[in-house]
Design an enzyme around this catalytic site. Structure first.
Site, PDB file in Angstrom:
ATOM      1  N   SER A 182      -0.788  -0.967   8.020  1.00  0.00           N
ATOM      2  CA  SER A 182      -2.600  -0.935   8.299  1.00  0.00           C
ATOM      3  C   SER A 182      -2.935  -1.502   9.163  1.00  0.00           C
ATOM      4  CB  SER A 182      -2.193  -1.610   6.421  1.00  0.00           C
ATOM      5  OG  SER A 182      -2.046  -2.818   6.743  1.00  0.00           O
ATOM      6  N   LYS A 218      -7.048  -7.931  12.955  1.00  0.00           N
ATOM      7  CA  LYS A 218      -7.581  -7.281  11.456  1.00  0.00           C
ATOM      8  C   LYS A 218      -8.377  -7.477  10.689  1.00  0.00           C
ATOM      9  CE  LYS A 218      -4.314  -5.350   8.261  1.00  0.00           C
ATOM     10  NZ  LYS A 218      -2.420  -4.841   8.029  1.00  0.00           N
ATOM     11  N   SER A 255       3.152  -3.223   7.530  1.00  0.00           N
ATOM     12  CA  SER A 255       1.763  -3.113   8.148  1.00  0.00           C
ATOM     13  C   SER A 255       2.379  -3.567   9.745  1.00  0.00           C
ATOM     14  CB  SER A 255       1.231  -3.238   7.474  1.00  0.00           C
ATOM     15  OG  SER A 255       0.876  -2.534   6.179  1.00  0.00           O
TER      16      SER A 255
END
Lengths: 67, 460
Positions: B153, B77, B177
């Site tokens: 996310s 990420k 997330s």
């Protein structure tokens, strides 16, 4: 009990107090987002906690090995 | 090759059936050919990946142990530091940030185990979202239906694994997330106990709640990666001083002797029927018929919202003052609202957390593992703002965290596992245990996988 907050009144006042400028186009969305927090907080603040309930956040002094 | 698991790839490299260079070249070609359809990667580190792969091959050639993840391509990420890249955390504001000097701690630990970092992945701006509909970098698309969200996310982290671009990624989880996108994309994701893994070199969102963790296509791969990342780190003041507790050797134990219950009440409402039916199928396969009421989920979710909003706003306060218009319109209003929350709300929310954790501990005196839905519904079409559930009109993205937020507020280790036979759109089950019992959630996930109750589906 009446809602202690009127987000439409509070948001611009509080923003000015902390130095935030909220664009007129964003004011509605910010007020709506704040109203969600206020609603949640009102329920949360109604939970009575004894003084001896210590917050979960723990501060551990850095011994110099960390940053 | 691209559907091979991390375990299979490492085994092939370690036994000289394949070179790490060949594996990484194939991965880079797959990313170049197929990332455009899903928009999972925001940066590809081609040269360093090939150099790292060559180093793994050199170790194998010299007879040295290349590590348990030898030659396994992975991506992170884009809130994880990657040496040479600006750590943008999904933002536009930080695109000109100085490149990171070194990789984040978890990426370094995977690299030390032989894995090869190939790039950085899309996310909601500063991790404040559940849909990865990022205005600056474009939405990440669900590999099972590119018209739908991947979840967030850590949407890029889930989509890249689901699409078979890489077998392993790292995400972060504040309120769901890792678990939400894992569920919507049909992959496995582990949110470890808060404090278990180092967050050094990660850009945080709400430090009271943030943890990093792996996403993969099998429970075994989660355990393999998780074991490689354990251990204390003085660079993260919230990382516990616990020695590594390997989980991979324990997976063979299955669920024998474990008391497994299904979360009732709150966790059996506020969602689409198929989300609950999916949990029931997994429970049935595991022989779990007991029901358990988890304490105060609504209060926990509310307190998590307050803590998240305030800590997130504080981290970005200078930008909120100076350049709020450069924030993603999807996050701007919520960050600004968090900056206005009275301090007593935050302090009370933190004390509620302590009370809530104690109540939750009572649950785990009677059960070892709890099952709950990961999300209330599958991925919805990109751009959809509202959804109707049981006659209620709810924010479609915000409501995705209804079942994940209360659990992470207690810091519990949780695997989100893809439920088998859900049809074209994946759904996930959360497998939850007491703090520090990652072994139990990984064992249960592996057992459910062996029974065919959970499995990562291949996109059509």
């Amino acid at each position: 009990m009446a809602d202690p907050f009127d987000p439409a009144h509070y948001v611009p006042e509080a923003a000015a107090a902390v130095g935030l400028t909220i664009a007129p186009a964003d004011l509605g969305d910010v007020t709506q987002a704040f109203a969600v927090l206020a609603r949640v907080a009102a329920q949360l603040m109604a939970i009575p906690l004894p003084e001896e309930t210590i917050a979960a956040a723990v501060f551990i002094p850095d011994d110099g090995a960390g940053r | 090759m691209t559907r091979r698991t991390a375990r299979e790839l490492a085994s092939a490299v370690r036994s000289r059936q394949r070179t790490a260079t060949a594996v990484v070249e194939e991965t880079l070609a797959a990313i170049a050919a197929r990332n455009g359809a899903i928009n999972a990667f925001t940066a590809v580190a081609k040269e360093r990946a090939l150099a790292a792969a060559a180093a793994v091959d050199a170790a194998v050639g010299a007879g040295r142990d290349p590590g348990p993840l030898a030659g396994v391509p992975f991506a992170v990420k884009n809130l994880y530091d990657v040496a040479g890249l600006p750590t943008i955390a999904g933002s536009h504001i930080d695109r000109d940030r100085a490149p990171a000097a070194e990789d984040a701690a978890l990426a370094r630990r995977l690299t030390a185990a032989g894995a090869v970092l190939v790039g950085a992945l899309n996310m909601d701006e500063y991790a404040f979202g559940f849909s990865t509909e990022n205005t600056h970098h474009g939405p990440t698309r669900n590999p099972h239906d590119p018209a739908r969200i991947a979840g967030g996310s850590s949407g890029g982290s889930a989509a890249a694994v689901a699409a078979g671009l890489v077998p392993l990624t790292l995400g972060s989880d504040t309120n769901g997330s890792i678990r939400v996108p894992a569920a919507l994309c049909g992959v496995f994701g582990l949110r470890p106990t808060i404090g278990r893994l180092s967050r050094a070199g990660m850009r945080l969102f709400a430090s009271s709640l943030d943890v990093g963790g792996p996403l993969a296509r099998t429970a075994e791969d989660l355990a393999l990666a998780y074991d490689a990342m354990q251990g204390p780190d003085p660079a993260d003041p919230a990382c516990a001083s616990k020695p590594p507790e390997p989980t991979l050797p324990l997976l063979v134990r299955g669920v024998e002797g474990l008391r497994i219950a299904v979360a009732a009440g709150y966790y059996a409402s506020q969602g689409a029927p198929e989300a609950f039916a999916a949990v029931e199928r997994v429970a049935s396969a595991l022989g779990a018929s007991e029901r358990v009421e988890l304490p105060s989920p609504g209060a926990a979710r509310g307190a998590a919202m307050i803590v998240t909003s305030v800590e997130g706003a504080e981290l970005h306060f200078q930008d909120l003052v100076a350049r709020a218009q450069d924030l993603d319109p999807k996050t701007r209003a919520r960050f600004l609202a968090g900056a206005l929350a009275p301090g007593v709300w935050y302090a009370h929310a933190q004390r509620v957390r302590r009370w809530y954790c104690r109540e939750m501990a009572k649950t785990f005196a009677n059960v070892d593992v709890v099952l709950a839905p990961a999300t209330p519904y599958p991925g919805f079409p990109i751009g959809q703002a509202w959804i109707e559930i049981a006659g209620q009109r709810l924010p479609a993205a915000g409501h995705l965290g209804v079942f994940t937020q209360p659990l992470s507020f207690a810091g519990l280790p949780t695997v989100a596992a893809p439920v088998a036979d859900c049809g074209p759109l994946p759904l996930g089950v959360q497998i939850i245990a007491a703090p520090w019992r990652e072994d139990l959630v990984l064992r249960t996930a592996a057992a459910a996988e062996a029974l065919g109750a959970v499995a990562s589906p291949t996109p059509v």
